[in-house]
Scaffold this active site. Structure first.
Site, PDB file in Angstrom:
ATOM      1  N   HIS A   9      -6.131  -0.811   7.559  1.00  0.00           N
ATOM      2  CA  HIS A   9      -5.424  -0.993   6.290  1.00  0.00           C
ATOM      3  C   HIS A   9      -5.639  -2.428   5.806  1.00  0.00           C
ATOM      4  O   HIS A   9      -5.880  -3.338   6.605  1.00  0.00           O
ATOM      5  CB  HIS A   9      -3.934  -0.740   6.461  1.00  0.00           C
ATOM      6  CG  HIS A   9      -3.587   0.690   6.663  1.00  0.00           C
ATOM      7  ND1 HIS A   9      -2.297   1.158   6.512  1.00  0.00           N
ATOM      8  CD2 HIS A   9      -4.337   1.778   6.998  1.00  0.00           C
ATOM      9  CE1 HIS A   9      -2.263   2.469   6.751  1.00  0.00           C
ATOM     10  NE2 HIS A   9      -3.503   2.854   7.056  1.00  0.00           N
ATOM     11  N   CYS A  22       1.916  -1.255   9.113  1.00  0.00           N
ATOM     12  CA  CYS A  22       1.667  -2.590   8.556  1.00  0.00           C
ATOM     13  C   CYS A  22       2.933  -3.435   8.554  1.00  0.00           C
ATOM     14  O   CYS A  22       2.888  -4.629   8.852  1.00  0.00           O
ATOM     15  CB  CYS A  22       1.070  -2.474   7.156  1.00  0.00           C
ATOM     16  SG  CYS A  22      -0.595  -1.748   7.180  1.00  0.00           S
ATOM     17  N   CYS A  72       3.128   0.311   4.784  1.00  0.00           N
ATOM     18  CA  CYS A  72       3.561   1.458   5.586  1.00  0.00           C
ATOM     19  C   CYS A  72       4.251   0.932   6.858  1.00  0.00           C
ATOM     20  O   CYS A  72       4.313  -0.275   7.095  1.00  0.00           O
ATOM     21  CB  CYS A  72       2.353   2.321   5.944  1.00  0.00           C
ATOM     22  SG  CYS A  72       1.224   1.539   7.133  1.00  0.00           S
ATOM     23  N   GLU A  78      -3.639  -4.734   4.838  1.00  0.00           N
ATOM     24  CA  GLU A  78      -2.752  -5.735   5.433  1.00  0.00           C
ATOM     25  C   GLU A  78      -3.220  -6.149   6.824  1.00  0.00           C
ATOM     26  O   GLU A  78      -3.217  -7.329   7.165  1.00  0.00           O
ATOM     27  CB  GLU A  78      -1.314  -5.199   5.535  1.00  0.00           C
ATOM     28  CG  GLU A  78      -0.697  -4.806   4.226  1.00  0.00           C
ATOM     29  CD  GLU A  78      -0.830  -3.337   3.890  1.00  0.00           C
ATOM     30  OE1 GLU A  78       0.138  -2.772   3.340  1.00  0.00           O
ATOM     31  OE2 GLU A  78      -1.897  -2.742   4.169  1.00  0.00           O
TER      32      GLU A  78
END
Length: 159
Positions: free
Chosen positions: A63, A96, A93, A65
């Site tokens: 992801h 993260c 999410c 992040e």
């Protein structure tokens, strides 16, 4: 006469950094990934940059992040990023958000809420949970319309 959203200059530091996160999200979009982008800022400089790369890396943890945090950790030579801020185009999410807690970030700034998987306030509250020993300043809604528009455009094109 109002200035179209795409033609307006950022008016705050948060908007300037979010513009950088949106540029990273554009890179994800161009690669066929879900368009999420993130930057880590330390003392007024970008030290980490990431965009979704799940498909390219065949990695469910890739992801924006996570990639930005890894980049910042390498740049600063430390897994603790206590003097850093993360700017990301959508609400993180659970995975993260957990990584942000472990990195001990000072501040999170995000664009659009994620009503399906957001773990800051939309679905669950991982950050600043009373059981955790780390607190983080959170600012939401920075360039939220543009962030949401990018995601909506991506998903519309896939239907």
């Amino acid at each position: 006469m109002s200035i179209p959203a795409n033609d307006r200059r950022p008016t705050t530091n948060d908007e300037i950094w979010m513009e950088e996160a949106l540029r990273a999200a554009q890179r994800a979009l161009e690669a066929g990934e879900v368009p999420v982008g993130a930057v880590v800022v330390h003392n007024g400089k970008i030290v980490g940059r990431g965009w979704n790369q799940n498909l390219a890396d065949t990695d469910p943890t890739a992801h924006a992040e996570i990639i930005a945090l890894r980049d910042a950790g390498k740049h600063l030579g430390n897994h603790r990023l206590g003097d850093c801020e993360l700017f990301v185009t959508i609400e993180p999410c659970a995975m993260c958000a957990g990584a942000l807690v472990h990195a001990r970030l000072k501040r999170l700034v995000y664009g659009a809420d994620d009503p399906k998987a957001g773990a800051v306030r939309s679905v669950m509250q991982v950050l600043n949970h009373p059981s955790l020993n780390h607190r983080m300043e959170v600012q939401s809604g920075v360039l939220a319309g543009r962030s949401a528009e990018l995601l909506q455009e991506f998903f519309r094109s896939r239907r």
